[in-house]
Design an enzyme around this catalytic site. Sequence first.
Site, PDB file in Angstrom:
ATOM      1  N   ASN A   1       0.867  -1.182   0.000  1.00  7.78           N
ATOM      2  CA  ASN A   1       0.000   0.000   0.000  1.00  7.78           C
ATOM      3  C   ASN A   1       0.900   1.227   0.000  1.00  7.78           C
ATOM      4  O   ASN A   1       1.486   1.567   1.020  1.00  7.78           O
ATOM      5  CB  ASN A   1      -0.894  -0.031   1.259  1.00  7.78           C
ATOM      6  CG  ASN A   1      -1.711   1.232   1.416  1.00  7.78           C
ATOM      7  OD1 ASN A   1      -1.819   2.029   0.488  1.00  7.78           O
ATOM      8  ND2 ASN A   1      -2.296   1.407   2.590  1.00  7.78           N
TER       9      ASN A   1
ATOM     10  N   LYS B   1       0.124   4.269  -0.313  1.00  8.97           N
ATOM     11  CA  LYS B   1      -0.536   5.454   0.257  1.00  8.97           C
ATOM     12  C   LYS B   1      -0.328   6.668  -0.664  1.00  8.97           C
ATOM     13  O   LYS B   1      -0.266   6.504  -1.870  1.00  8.97           O
ATOM     14  CB  LYS B   1      -0.030   5.719   1.680  1.00  8.97           C
ATOM     15  CG  LYS B   1      -0.075   4.479   2.546  1.00  8.97           C
ATOM     16  CD  LYS B   1       0.095   4.777   4.001  1.00  8.97           C
ATOM     17  CE  LYS B   1       0.214   3.480   4.767  1.00  8.97           C
ATOM     18  NZ  LYS B   1       0.054   3.624   6.179  1.00  8.97           N
TER      19      LYS B   1
ATOM     20  N   HIS C   1      -9.678   1.233   5.043  1.00 11.23           N
ATOM     21  CA  HIS C   1      -8.379   1.411   5.718  1.00 11.23           C
ATOM     22  C   HIS C   1      -8.546   2.394   6.878  1.00 11.23           C
ATOM     23  O   HIS C   1      -9.333   3.335   6.791  1.00 11.23           O
ATOM     24  CB  HIS C   1      -7.345   1.936   4.713  1.00 11.23           C
ATOM     25  CG  HIS C   1      -5.942   1.893   5.237  1.00 11.23           C
ATOM     26  ND1 HIS C   1      -5.464   2.813   6.134  1.00 11.23           N
ATOM     27  CD2 HIS C   1      -4.929   1.025   5.013  1.00 11.23           C
ATOM     28  CE1 HIS C   1      -4.204   2.513   6.434  1.00 11.23           C
ATOM     29  NE2 HIS C   1      -3.852   1.429   5.761  1.00 11.23           N
TER      30      HIS C   1
ATOM     31  N   GLU D   1      -6.855   4.768   7.836  1.00 10.72           N
ATOM     32  CA  GLU D   1      -6.605   6.178   7.481  1.00 10.72           C
ATOM     33  C   GLU D   1      -7.814   6.793   6.784  1.00 10.72           C
ATOM     34  O   GLU D   1      -8.075   7.986   6.915  1.00 10.72           O
ATOM     35  CB  GLU D   1      -5.319   6.284   6.636  1.00 10.72           C
ATOM     36  CG  GLU D   1      -4.090   6.083   7.519  1.00 10.72           C
ATOM     37  CD  GLU D   1      -2.866   5.523   6.825  1.00 10.72           C
ATOM     38  OE1 GLU D   1      -2.838   5.471   5.580  1.00 10.72           O
ATOM     39  OE2 GLU D   1      -1.924   5.119   7.534  1.00 10.72           O
TER      40      GLU D   1
ATOM     41  N   GLU E   1      -5.404  -4.821  10.743  1.00  5.89           N
ATOM     42  CA  GLU E   1      -4.381  -3.792  10.893  1.00  5.89           C
ATOM     43  C   GLU E   1      -4.608  -3.030  12.195  1.00  5.89           C
ATOM     44  O   GLU E   1      -5.396  -2.071  12.225  1.00  5.89           O
ATOM     45  CB  GLU E   1      -4.448  -2.816   9.719  1.00  5.89           C
ATOM     46  CG  GLU E   1      -4.220  -3.462   8.372  1.00  5.89           C
ATOM     47  CD  GLU E   1      -3.638  -2.464   7.381  1.00  5.89           C
ATOM     48  OE1 GLU E   1      -2.539  -2.720   6.881  1.00  5.89           O
ATOM     49  OE2 GLU E   1      -4.263  -1.422   7.142  1.00  5.89           O
TER      50      GLU E   1
ATOM     51  N   GLY F   1       2.428   2.388  10.635  1.00  8.60           N
ATOM     52  CA  GLY F   1       3.359   3.490  10.434  1.00  8.60           C
ATOM     53  C   GLY F   1       4.067   3.940  11.701  1.00  8.60           C
ATOM     54  O   GLY F   1       4.703   4.998  11.723  1.00  8.60           O
TER      55      GLY F   1
ATOM     56  N   SER G   1       3.388  -2.057  10.330  1.00 10.50           N
ATOM     57  CA  SER G   1       4.857  -2.051  10.443  1.00 10.50           C
ATOM     58  C   SER G   1       5.483  -3.419  10.149  1.00 10.50           C
ATOM     59  O   SER G   1       6.455  -3.811  10.788  1.00 10.50           O
ATOM     60  CB  SER G   1       5.293  -1.532  11.818  1.00 10.50           C
ATOM     61  OG  SER G   1       4.844  -0.198  11.998  1.00 10.50           O
TER      62      SER G   1
HETATM   63  C1  PEP Z   1      -0.807   0.153   5.963  1.00  4.17           C
HETATM   64  O1  PEP Z   1      -0.874   1.296   5.605  1.00  4.17           O
HETATM   65  O2  PEP Z   1      -1.701  -0.620   5.606  1.00  4.17           O
HETATM   66  C2  PEP Z   1       0.335  -0.265   6.798  1.00  4.17           C
HETATM   67  C3  PEP Z   1       0.280  -1.428   7.368  1.00  4.17           C
HETATM   68  O3  PEP Z   1       1.367   0.616   6.912  1.00  4.17           O
HETATM   69  P1  PEP Z   1       2.798   0.325   7.613  1.00  4.17           P
HETATM   70  O4  PEP Z   1       3.301  -0.971   7.060  1.00  4.17           O
HETATM   71  O5  PEP Z   1       3.659   1.470   7.223  1.00  4.17           O
HETATM   72  O6  PEP Z   1       2.562   0.248   9.075  1.00  4.17           O
END
Ligand code: PEP
Length: 256
Positions: A12, A14, A102, A104, A172, A178, A218
């Site tokens: 992803n 973003k 998601h 976000e 998630e 992040g 992460s």
């Molecule tokens: C994501 O945006 O779905 C995500 C898991 O980001 P990150 O790996 O940076 O934590």
Amino acid sequence: MAKGRRFLIAGNWKMNGLKKDGCALAKSVAKSLKKAKGKKQPFDRLVCPPYTLLSRVADAIKGSGVKLGAQDCHVAEKGAHTGDISPHMLKDVGCKFVIVGHSERRTDHREVDAKAKAKAEAVIEAGMIAIVCIGETLAQREAGRFISVNQRQLKGSLPAAATAKNTVVAYEPVWAIGTGLTASPEQAQEVHAVIRAELVKSLGEEEGNGIRILYGGSMNPKNAKELLAQPDIDGGLIGGAALNADDFRAVAAGCK
Ligand code: PEP
């Protein structure tokens, strides 16, 4: 991971990437994860760039076996929705997957479960696969409510016609996205097992056991192998580490 399910490693991107670096990244990913002819690879791979790069990335990954996905969509096929993109437009540009719900989007755009569900259904209706994201906040985890929060989000966001072929769930934990904090393999597996049980309860053994559940938060070359070794973790939704082709490949190498 159980027999019958294939790992999915999804990047992803973003809101990252301009023409030059986005295309370079797509080419590197395509090169390093190209399917070797005649060789079976134990995972599917996917990149989800921003809308502006979809068409260019589609060209860059052609023939590599890496699939194209989008990060969101509108629920309608077309019409007066300024600034929005429909599932049909995404399919038209070559997308096979669309991420919905998601965290976000839930935070920045106040998207709720019902919206994620409607989007997932529109994605499926258009002939693509919906990646439905759920996950608890740190406050919810600390309050010991993380199981019920994930159960509620799953129930509210899962498309009505969900099958193993048209739906992927991504767990998630918001506190791990992040932040550099990762759920331990045991913490992640605990929630994945709950999600699996809920899927089986509402969709039956075959579909419930067939739907892939990705971990996101992460995930990186250091922690991927252990996370991916858990029985109900069928891949990763990867943010930061997907912006570097070597890291993305190293995460995928954890699929054994
Ligand atoms: C994501 O945006 O779905 C995500 C898991 O980001 P990150 O790996 O940076 O934590």
